[in-house]
Scaffold this active site. Structure first.
Site, PDB file in Angstrom:
ATOM      1  N   GLY A  13     -14.196 -19.833   2.004  1.00 59.03           N
ATOM      2  CA  GLY A  13     -13.775 -19.113   3.106  1.00 59.03           C
ATOM      3  C   GLY A  13     -14.943 -18.301   3.965  1.00 59.03           C
TER       4      GLY A  13
ATOM      5  N   ASP B 273     -12.841  -2.791   0.317  1.00 62.56           N
ATOM      6  CA  ASP B 273     -12.441  -4.078  -0.259  1.00 62.56           C
ATOM      7  C   ASP B 273     -13.697  -4.614  -1.014  1.00 62.56           C
ATOM      8  OD1 ASP B 273     -10.025  -4.329   0.693  1.00 62.56           O
ATOM      9  OD2 ASP B 273     -10.934  -5.041   2.724  1.00 62.56           O
TER      10      ASP B 273
ATOM     11  N   LYS C 104      -9.406  -4.481  11.129  1.00 63.16           N
ATOM     12  CA  LYS C 104     -10.571  -3.829  10.379  1.00 63.16           C
ATOM     13  C   LYS C 104     -11.735  -3.989  11.029  1.00 63.16           C
ATOM     14  CE  LYS C 104      -8.664  -5.122   5.798  1.00 63.16           C
ATOM     15  NZ  LYS C 104      -8.853  -5.873   4.577  1.00 63.16           N
TER      16      LYS C 104
ATOM     17  N   SER D 267       0.679  -1.107   0.070  1.00 65.02           N
ATOM     18  CA  SER D 267       0.012   0.022  -0.138  1.00 65.02           C
ATOM     19  C   SER D 267       0.937   1.194  -0.032  1.00 65.02           C
ATOM     20  CB  SER D 267      -1.060   0.198   1.220  1.00 65.02           C
ATOM     21  OG  SER D 267      -1.910  -0.981   1.163  1.00 65.02           O
TER      22      SER D 267
ATOM     23  N   GLY E   4      -6.079 -11.226  -7.268  1.00 62.50           N
ATOM     24  CA  GLY E   4      -6.472 -10.129  -6.545  1.00 62.50           C
ATOM     25  C   GLY E   4      -6.049  -8.870  -6.569  1.00 62.50           C
TER      26      GLY E   4
HETATM   27  P1  NAP Z   1      -9.325 -14.456   7.436  1.00 61.52           P
HETATM   28  O1  NAP Z   1     -10.263 -13.630   8.016  1.00 61.52           O
HETATM   29  O2  NAP Z   1      -7.981 -14.998   8.438  1.00 61.52           O
HETATM   30  O3  NAP Z   1     -10.212 -15.569   6.966  1.00 61.52           O
HETATM   31  C1  NAP Z   1      -9.671 -16.705   6.161  1.00 61.52           C
HETATM   32  C2  NAP Z   1     -10.375 -17.867   6.078  1.00 61.52           C
HETATM   33  O4  NAP Z   1      -9.842 -18.958   5.216  1.00 61.52           O
HETATM   34  C3  NAP Z   1     -10.976 -18.507   7.160  1.00 61.52           C
HETATM   35  O5  NAP Z   1     -12.376 -18.672   7.144  1.00 61.52           O
HETATM   36  C4  NAP Z   1     -10.545 -19.866   7.216  1.00 61.52           C
HETATM   37  O6  NAP Z   1     -11.036 -20.929   7.921  1.00 61.52           O
HETATM   38  C5  NAP Z   1      -9.864 -20.221   5.831  1.00 61.52           C
HETATM   39  N1  NAP Z   1      -9.047 -21.168   5.621  1.00 61.52           N
HETATM   40  C6  NAP Z   1      -7.614 -20.856   6.068  1.00 61.52           C
HETATM   41  N2  NAP Z   1      -7.029 -22.038   5.888  1.00 61.52           N
HETATM   42  C7  NAP Z   1      -7.795 -22.575   4.841  1.00 61.52           C
HETATM   43  C8  NAP Z   1      -7.813 -24.113   4.639  1.00 61.52           C
HETATM   44  N3  NAP Z   1      -6.330 -24.748   4.576  1.00 61.52           N
HETATM   45  N4  NAP Z   1      -8.955 -24.624   4.006  1.00 61.52           N
HETATM   46  C9  NAP Z   1     -10.039 -23.963   3.798  1.00 61.52           C
HETATM   47  N5  NAP Z   1     -10.220 -22.667   4.538  1.00 61.52           N
HETATM   48  C10 NAP Z   1      -9.248 -22.089   5.019  1.00 61.52           C
HETATM   49  O7  NAP Z   1      -8.682 -13.865   6.052  1.00 61.52           O
HETATM   50  P2  NAP Z   1      -9.274 -12.633   5.101  1.00 61.52           P
HETATM   51  O8  NAP Z   1      -8.769 -11.392   5.796  1.00 61.52           O
HETATM   52  O9  NAP Z   1     -10.786 -13.038   4.865  1.00 61.52           O
HETATM   53  O10 NAP Z   1      -7.946 -12.697   3.936  1.00 61.52           O
HETATM   54  C11 NAP Z   1      -8.287 -14.096   2.893  1.00 61.52           C
HETATM   55  C12 NAP Z   1      -7.539 -13.826   1.632  1.00 61.52           C
HETATM   56  O11 NAP Z   1      -7.898 -12.530   0.943  1.00 61.52           O
HETATM   57  C13 NAP Z   1      -5.880 -13.311   2.179  1.00 61.52           C
HETATM   58  O12 NAP Z   1      -5.079 -14.343   1.309  1.00 61.52           O
HETATM   59  C14 NAP Z   1      -6.000 -11.939   1.888  1.00 61.52           C
HETATM   60  O13 NAP Z   1      -4.473 -11.548   1.250  1.00 61.52           O
HETATM   61  C15 NAP Z   1      -6.810 -11.854   0.630  1.00 61.52           C
HETATM   62  N6  NAP Z   1      -7.458 -10.523   0.520  1.00 61.52           N
HETATM   63  C16 NAP Z   1      -7.141  -9.859  -0.702  1.00 61.52           C
HETATM   64  C17 NAP Z   1      -7.515  -8.538  -0.944  1.00 61.52           C
HETATM   65  C18 NAP Z   1      -7.113  -7.574  -2.012  1.00 61.52           C
HETATM   66  O14 NAP Z   1      -7.285  -6.473  -1.964  1.00 61.52           O
HETATM   67  N7  NAP Z   1      -6.741  -8.648  -3.205  1.00 61.52           N
HETATM   68  C19 NAP Z   1      -8.253  -7.788   0.239  1.00 61.52           C
HETATM   69  C20 NAP Z   1      -8.540  -8.628   1.504  1.00 61.52           C
HETATM   70  C21 NAP Z   1      -8.442  -9.821   1.470  1.00 61.52           C
HETATM   71  P3  NAP Z   1     -11.507 -20.873   9.378  1.00 61.52           P
HETATM   72  O15 NAP Z   1     -12.321 -19.916   9.686  1.00 61.52           O
HETATM   73  O16 NAP Z   1     -11.911 -22.488   9.557  1.00 61.52           O
HETATM   74  O17 NAP Z   1     -10.254 -20.684  10.101  1.00 61.52           O
END
Ligand code: NAP
Length: 280
Positions: free
Chosen positions: A130, A107, A71, A24, A238
């Site tokens: 997810g 987002d 957040k 960022s 992404g």
């Molecule tokens: P988060 O709140 O930690 O949520 C991650 C989710 O993934 C949880 O529900 C978790 O399950 C699930 N998960 C983790 N490992 C897994 C596995 N092996 N199999 C199945 N499910 C699994 O994270 P987040 O903030 O949502 O971010 C997720 C991704 O989105 C990240 O890679 C982030 O970089 C990306 N993102 C990108 C942008 C962009 O601008 N491109 C913006 C925001 C986020 P549990 O609930 O069971 O733990």
């Protein structure tokens, strides 16, 4: 003191922990330079989010990007939260309007804008993998654009609660082999650098999804996207979501139109310079 030295620059900031890896600062600074704005964008590894948010007024910081893990927590100390951010349950943008702190979420709108560049969301089915913050933002974007999502997650409790909040069905990850949709969205961190050899869906034939979107942008082509390309799917990383969410922050803070191509290029160049992305 010379004129340039004494000029007061507006200050924007990033609050998170960690923040060292974040692209960022690079993206925002490139945008301000191209726009001819004399502004600073400073990343802070925050130890106390309440004190940090209160400090926005004291330091006259004009706008803040909020990233993990704050957040949701940051919402408690804002003066107002816009309706969409409230529905997503997270704020990634704070605007300081003369001491009044307003929370937004770009987002979801960044994803909606990016998807809108390559497909019509309305009427399409989306499998959102997810149950965390990114999945919430994706569900809000899809529902708002009149797409038809369902949630796939490994945790039943979290997944069902999330799906219920958006009035859509939930499916267990164990059922993935028999599910299909117009578009699969990976909203898990599985496959993100440095764990680039991982995919959330190992061995799965992805050809039952016309589109596969991975919210991960580092690497630019995740193992999931390579798997999807091999299966003949259209793919999207992404990166576009990241650029659009940042551009919308700049619009909210300055009221000006940010240089999207400059922002995209600087992030792309940095990611490509990384060894893991050289083949993309
Ligand atoms: P988060 O709140 O930690 O949520 C991650 C989710 O993934 C949880 O529900 C978790 O399950 C699930 N998960 C983790 N490992 C897994 C596995 N092996 N199999 C199945 N499910 C699994 O994270 P987040 O903030 O949502 O971010 C997720 C991704 O989105 C990240 O890679 C982030 O970089 C990306 N993102 C990108 C942008 C962009 O601008 N491109 C913006 C925001 C986020 P549990 O609930 O069971 O733990």
């Amino acid at each position: 003191m010379g004129k340039a030295m004494s000029a007061q620059k507006e200050i924007y900031a990033l609050f998170g922990d960690p923040v060292g890896h974040s692209l960022s600062p690079l993206m925002h600074r490139a945008a301000y330079e191209a726009m001819g704005i004399g502004a600073l964008y400073i990343p802070f590894r925050v130890a106390d989010i309440e004190a940090a948010v209160r400090g926005i007024r004291g330091l006259d910081i004009r706008g803040v990007s909020v990233t993990l893990p704050f957040k949701t927590q940051a919402m408690a100390w804002l003066d107002s939260i816009d309706e969409a951010a409230r529905a997503v349950g997270a704020v990634n943008t704070i605007v300081n309007r003369n001491g009044r702190l307003e929370g937004f979420n770009t987002d979801w709108s960044g994803l909606a804008e990016d998807l809108g560049e390559c497909m019509v969301i309305q009427g399409k089915t989306f499998a959102v993998l997810g149950a965390g913050g990114a999945a919430r933002a994706a569900l809000y974007a899809i529902v708002r654009e009149e797409g038809r999502p369902f949630v796939i997650s490994r945790s039943r409790t979290k997944g069902e609660a999330l799906a219920a909040g958006f009035g859509c069905p939930w499916q267990s990850l164990t059922e993935i082999g028999r599910l299909s949709a117009d578009c699969l969205i990976n909203a898990t961190p599985v496959g993100m650098a440095p764990a680039v050899e991982q995919t959330p869906l190992p061995g799965l034939d992805l050809s039952r999804f016309a589109w596969v979107v991975d919210l991960i942008y580092n690497p630019l082509k995740s193992k999931l996207l390579a798997q999807a390309e091999a299966a003949g799917c259209f793919v999207r990383s992404g990166l576009g979501m990241f650029v659009h969410q940042g551009a919308q922050q700049i619009r909210l803070w300055t009221g000006l139109e940010p240089p999207l191509s400059v922002m995209r290029e600087v992030v792309l160049e940095t990611l490509k310079a990384d060894d893991r992305n050289k083949a993309c």
